[in-house]
Design an enzyme around this catalytic site. Structure first.
Site, PDB file in Angstrom:
ATOM      1  NE  ARG A  28     -13.384   9.236  -7.395  1.00 35.12           N
ATOM      2  CZ  ARG A  28     -13.670  10.376  -6.798  1.00 35.12           C
ATOM      3  NH1 ARG A  28     -14.801  10.990  -7.093  1.00 35.12           N
ATOM      4  NH2 ARG A  28     -12.846  10.904  -5.941  1.00 35.12           N
ATOM      5  CG  HIS A  40      -1.979  -1.071   1.113  1.00 34.73           C
ATOM      6  ND1 HIS A  40      -2.807  -1.415   2.138  1.00 34.73           N
ATOM      7  CD2 HIS A  40      -2.343  -1.836   0.077  1.00 34.73           C
ATOM      8  CE1 HIS A  40      -3.631  -2.359   1.743  1.00 34.73           C
ATOM      9  NE2 HIS A  40      -3.371  -2.636   0.504  1.00 34.73           N
ATOM     10  NE  ARG A  62     -11.683  17.822  -2.900  1.00 32.15           N
ATOM     11  CZ  ARG A  62     -10.435  17.791  -3.356  1.00 32.15           C
ATOM     12  NH1 ARG A  62      -9.458  18.304  -2.627  1.00 32.15           N
ATOM     13  NH2 ARG A  62     -10.172  17.254  -4.523  1.00 32.15           N
ATOM     14  CB  CYS A 107     -11.405  21.458  -9.998  1.00 27.99           C
ATOM     15  SG  CYS A 107     -13.067  20.812  -9.810  1.00 27.99           S
ATOM     16  CD  GLU A 160     -18.954  16.558  -9.113  1.00 27.08           C
ATOM     17  OE1 GLU A 160     -18.134  15.943  -8.437  1.00 27.08           O
ATOM     18  OE2 GLU A 160     -19.951  17.141  -8.629  1.00 27.08           O
ATOM     19  NE  ARG A 168     -16.850  20.168  -3.622  1.00 23.71           N
ATOM     20  CZ  ARG A 168     -16.172  19.039  -3.791  1.00 23.71           C
ATOM     21  NH1 ARG A 168     -15.989  18.554  -5.008  1.00 23.71           N
ATOM     22  NH2 ARG A 168     -15.649  18.409  -2.760  1.00 23.71           N
ATOM     23  CG  ASN A 193     -11.011  12.801  -9.696  1.00 20.33           C
ATOM     24  OD1 ASN A 193     -10.348  13.031 -10.710  1.00 20.33           O
ATOM     25  ND2 ASN A 193     -10.570  13.045  -8.476  1.00 20.33           N
ATOM     26  CG  ASP A 194     -17.602  12.070  -8.634  1.00 22.89           C
ATOM     27  OD1 ASP A 194     -17.405  10.848  -8.417  1.00 22.89           O
ATOM     28  OD2 ASP A 194     -17.840  12.891  -7.733  1.00 22.89           O
TER      29      ASP A 194
END
Lengths: 857, 199
Positions: free
Chosen positions: A751, A496, A592, A788, A717, A628, A740-741
């Site tokens: 994801r 990891h 965020r 972003c 998204e 956001r 990402n989304d």
């Protein structure tokens, strides 16, 4: 998901309900439909066939019903009931009542078919039988004898092939846990496949787990053996059998399979191995060695250098900071009876805080690293663990810290007893334990977004972390701006730590035990590509590191021909804002705000919010800061916004969707942002996460303007938002692509799924074309389009995004330098060419290649 | 049915006593409860067709007895009813065939064979005796009396047997030396039948 129904027939309602309760503890997701038919009327111990028939009818669906019975008349009543109910596909099982029911509930919850669930249920005694079998007692097959494999004894290969070697030496069974070991020969007509291992780590725990997962539900017995290895094939009954093979990269593993699904089993195993078990193969070639040890690969260079295994490329020079051993066992403080419930609440919210921590870390990652952190979140939410801790508090009067420590130990022992993947999970569990205890002891230190404990300690500004080994969250909690390198004594390329170091961009060397001998503060040079480590490096070596050091950003993003692109930072706290400003960010493209809300049992006050926003805004006078609004939901549950558990939180009530149920939270936040903006010199804009429709966008923009925030935008998204961008621009002032989304939803690939990492790639042409459409809509509307997501921090993808017409890129601060440097080398016309070439490609790989070629042309 | 219910109720203690020796001490209570419910049901409504009446008996037993005798007697009466068909009258041969159908149901449900120390040991000889009597030209009442006697003999023959079915089988050899409660209640059933037909 198809799911069978289960009926539990018993003489005693109490017995049946308790057994069902016990079984349901094993299920975290959707449980199968279960009906209890117990007792014969009021308080009468007995069974009632009519009731059983009703229960069967209640749970019956297309997938069949499995009926468990206790004893005596339960069986007769159940048989009679199947006739009365007249339902198709009802199976009465003779499986053990408690063990069988538990196995069946778990198996049914996984969507297995009726006969598969029944088979699992019947085999459920095998573990107990094996555990209780006295050493040396062979499987007699007689009634009451320790039939090691239960339901599978009908197989011809087991006749006479029983191994009696337990009595002698050389048995693979450990002396502590004797079990009637049986390694039958593969049947003569077994199918055979030779599978070369190409992934860096060979057959270690994770690939073994994936293989077992792939075999689940198949009607096949599989044997494995390493080509050229000694010994007979071993039957694959769990991950341990695969681990015992000891196969490494370059080895060929021979699988044999028998049974109805033998061909399918081999095909799945072959496919998994051919895909490298989803492991990225971007590790250095020297990374073949998995085990730690001073003799691992890597050339020994001049001076006094040594070598480990380079697992995350890049060079760094900095003084050593040693990570000490984990926290000690907390002291036990007896709790008075009237404080125990409050202590339970404290423990539970610390678990929730730890889960939030992992999720907030995972949110910034994708693929494997997100998956690893997701495991931490799941463990921190494990009801078994939490309840074990609460039980200690309630019954033994332990304080929360001590109870958590003990409960984790208890679960770790259970995992170890269960055998499979124990070591790996034990590390994760220890990490969760330490994080929960840290939250209980020092709630502020480990607040998400604050950079973890490292942010508050007295470590040097830049350091190389040296440790025996690191837990995933240790690594994930590192601040790449300060921790410029990692060296561990243990670990391997797929540990990891290695995966996370790569995703954080921190150079790392593992399997380097000699590093533990250097005192703290020693200057160290490391090369995460070659695994080279040099203590007290000379000037030349230091310069070698400097050449490769992260390129600094001068604060103005532009292409080689001078077209301006705003390069902004993603931040999650005021501390991040300081860091981002230090990296020269032109502003903030994504602030965020979850950090204020996570782990809270009540909504943060207006004043609290204003103060936090103001602190962050102060770092960017005269610059753009896009805040956001709260991105919460069932996937990032907030204690004060009790969200209903959802089967599929990624598709559930999240982001702006939560504003329908709790509009006052959004209104409060917008008011606080407006208040902070009023006195700040930054150019404050707000945007909402997870917006799908024009109506939602308009609702948000109106709310923002009503609060006194004139510039309102949304994140794009979902494919829905991307495809309706022209209409969305009529109601908002800007959009920001959350790649990402957007990738997750476009590709329908979780994801957190390592297995789907190749789908979860923003270079996928489908994703690129959606971005292209949004950028074009922005140009037509004359409004800004930002990115972003992680895509913005990939220098080559940044070129493509600029070519599409994206006007700003917002990223983790450490990516600003490399992205700026790349853009500075490419003229805008080439960006456009690269974008066109990438969007026209047929897959992610060719999109990358085509873009690179077009940019250089 | 009323007679049988009365028989069962008056022998409740005896049946329970037998069951406490080799079972879970509930046969008498269970049977009395079940057949009182049957009588209650028959008081409520009295179907014209005998198959409907006995079907109701069977279903009531299934739902109210609680123990294994519920599904066993329930099946007996359901099959019995099915064999009789929607009629209001039957003859000795028809009754014999229905009893045998009921026995078939018990065998199918309980999977018992002779000398398992179950109700089968009383029921099978009773059916055989009934059929034999009918074959010799006996009327239904006489045949039922012969069946009741055969059931008694069958019941008594369970005394030395070691139970191989049901809860008593857990006792192994210790089940020997006791009458089987199920066989005992079956004998009562055939006595009730004989009494009803000869009344």
């Amino acid at each position: 998901m198809p799911m069978i129904g289960i009926v539990v027939v018993s003489h005693s309602p109490a017995l049946a309900q308790a057994a069902v309760g016990l079984a349901l503890e094993m299920v975290s997701g959707t449980a199968p439909r279960i009906e209890v038919a117990a007792g014969a009327g009021d308080d009468i111990i007995g069974t009632d066939a009519v009731r059983v028939a009703e229960a069967i009818t209640t749970v019956a669906g297309d997938d069949g019903v499995l009926v468990f019975t206790d004893l005596g008349s339960a069986v007769l009543s159940a048989q009679m009931a199947t006739e009365l109910a007249g339902v198709d596909k009802v199976l009465l099982t003779d499986a053990p009542f408690v063990e069988g029911l538990t196995a069946a509930v778990v198996s049914a919850a996984q969507g297995r078919a009726l006969h598969e669930v029944e088979r699992e249920a019947r085999g459920a005694l095998a573990a107990k039988t094996a555990q209780l079998a006295p050493e040396g007692v062979a499987d007699t097959g007689a009634a009451g004898g320790p039939a090691g494999r239960g339901a599978e004894t009908e197989d011809a290969t087991s006749q006479g092939a029983t191994s009696h070697s337990v009595e002698g030496s050389g048995s693979p069974a450990s002396p502590e846990r004797p079990r009637p070991e049986r390694t039958p020969e593969p049947t003569v007509d077994a199918l055979r496949a030779e599978v070369p291992l190409t992934n860096p780590s060979g057959l270690h725990a994770r690939p073994a787990g994936m293989m077992i997962g792939a075999l689940a539900g198949l009607d096949a017995r599989v044997w494995v053996r390493r080509e050229g290895g000694r010994g007979e094939p071993v039957e694959v009954t769990g991950t341990t059998a695969l681990l015992m093979v000891g196969a490494r990269k370059g080895d060929t593993v021979e699988f044999r399979a028998a049974g109805a699904d033998a061909a399918l089993a081999l095909e799945r195993l072959t496919t998994l191995a051919a895909d490298g078990f989803g492991e990225s193969d971007d590790g250095p070639a020297a990374a073949g060695q998995v085990a730690a040890g001073p003799t691992t690969a890597g050339p020994t260079a001049a001076g006094q250098p040594s070598a480990g295994v380079g697992v995350s490329p890049g060079r760094a020079v900095a003084p050593i900071v040693r990570r000490g051993p984990g926290p000690a066992e907390p002291a036990r403080r007896p709790m008075p009876a009237d404080e125990r419930e409050a202590e339970c609440v404290r423990a539970r919210s610390a678990f929730a805080g730890a889960a939030d921590f992992y999720r907030s870390r995972a949110a910034g990652q994708s693929g494997q690293s997100a998956q690893i952190l997701g495991v931490g979140a799941l463990l921190a939410e494990d009801e078994g663990l939490i309840r074990a801790a609460e039980q200690r508090i309630r019954e033994a009067g332990d304080n929360a810290e001590y109870a958590v420590w003990q409960a984790a130990g208890q679960i770790a022992r259970q995992l170890a007893d269960a055998g499979s993947l124990a070591a790996e999970r034990a590390t994760d569990l220890r990490d969760v334990r330490d994080r929960v205890i840290a939250l209980l002891t020092h709630p502020a230190d480990t607040a998400p977004g604050a950079g973890g404990p490292a942010a508050t300690d007295a470590r040097p500004d830049r350091y190389i972390l040296v440790a025996a080994d690191l837990a995933p969250a240790d690594t994930a909690g590192l601040d790449p701006a300060r921790c410029v390198g990692i060296v561990t004594a243990g670990g391997g390329p797929t540990s990891h730590t290695s995966i996370l170091a790569r995703s954080l961009g921190i150079p790392a060397v593992v399997a380097a035990p000699q590093a533990l001998t250097y005192p703290e503060g020693t200057w160290l040079f490391i090369d995460g590509g070659t695994g080279r480590i040099v203590p007290d490096p000379d000037e030349d070596t230091r310069r070698g590191a400097a050449e490769n050091a992260t390129l600094a950003f001068d604060g103005t993003g532009h292409t080689s021909d001078g077209r301006r692109i705003s390069l902004l930072a993603n931040i999650g706290s005021a501390a991040d804002a300081v860091l981002a400003a230090g990296h020269g960010a032109e502003g903030v493209g994504l602030f965020r705000t979850e950090f204020l809300f996570l782990g809270r049992t009540s909504e943060p006050t207006f004043e609290e919010q204003v103060a936090s926003y103001r602190q962050a805004l102060a770092e960017f006078p005269g610059r753009k800061v896009v805040i956001r609004t709260l991105d919460a939901g069932a996937d990032k549950p907030l204690p004060f916004m009790a969200a209903n558990p959802e089967d599929n939180p990624a598709l559930g009530v999240r982001g702006f969707r939560t504003a329908s149920a709790r509009p006052e939270v959004l209104q409060g936040q917008l008011a606080a942002i407006a208040e902070a903006a009023r006195t700040a010199r930054a150019d404050v804009q707000v945007m909402a996460p997870m917006v799908d429709t024009v109506e939602e966008a308009a609702r948000f923009a109106n709310a923002a303007r009503k609060a006194g925030l004139p510039l309102a935008g949304i994140m794009i998204e979902t494919p829905a938002a991307a495809l309706t961008a022209p209409e969305l621009f009529r109601v908002v002032d800007f959009v920001s692509l959350g790649t990402n989304d957007l990738t997750q939803y476009t590709m329908a690939a979780d994801r957190l799924s390592g297995a789907l990492a190749s789908l979860n790639d923003p270079w996928q042409p489908a994703v690129l074309r959606l971005i292209q459409g949004v950028a074009a809509a922005g140009q037509a509307a004359g409004k800004p389009v930002g990115v972003c997501g992680e895509a913005a921090s990939d220098p080559n993808l940044a070129v493509v995004l600029v070519g599409f017409g994206v006007t700003s890129l917002s990223m983790t601060p450490r990516a600003l330098g490399p992205v700026a440097a790349r853009l500075k080398a490419v003229p805008f016309a080439r960006c456009v060419a690269a974008a066109r070439a990438a969007a026209a490609a047929h897959d992610a790989r060719s999109a990358r290649d085509a873009a690179a070629a077009a940019a250089e042309a | 049915m009323r007679r049988f219910s009365a028989e069962v109720t008056s022998h409740k203690e005896r049946l329970t006593e037998l069951d406490s020796a080799i079972g879970d001490a509930d046969h008498g209570t269970n049977m009395a409860r079940g057949f009182q419910a049957v009588v209650g049901k028959l008081d409520e409504s009295r179907p014209e067709a005998i198959d409907a009446a006995f079907k109701s008996v069977g279903m009531t037993l299934v739902s109210t007895v609680g123990g294994a005798s519920g599904p066993l007697y329930g099946t007996f009466f359901l099959r019995f009813a099915q064999a009789l068909g929607p009629t209001s009258l039957t003859d000795a041969a028809g009754l014999g065939a229905a009893l045998r159908a009921g026995l078939g149901g018990v065998v199918a449900r309980g999977k018992a064979v002779a000398e398992d120390k179950t109700m089968y040991d009383a029921m099978a000889p009773a059916c055989d005796a009934f059929d034999a009597a009918v074959a010799e030209g006996a009327a239904a009442g006489a045949a039922a009396s012969a069946a009741a006697d055969a059931a008694d003999r069958g019941r008594d023959a369970t005394l030395p047997l070691v139970a191989r079915k049901g809860r008593a089988s857990y006792l192994g050899d210790r089940s020997a030396g006791h009458l089987d409660p199920g066989a005992t209640s079956t004998a009562l059933l055939f006595h009730a039948l004989a009494d009803a037909l000869n009344a």
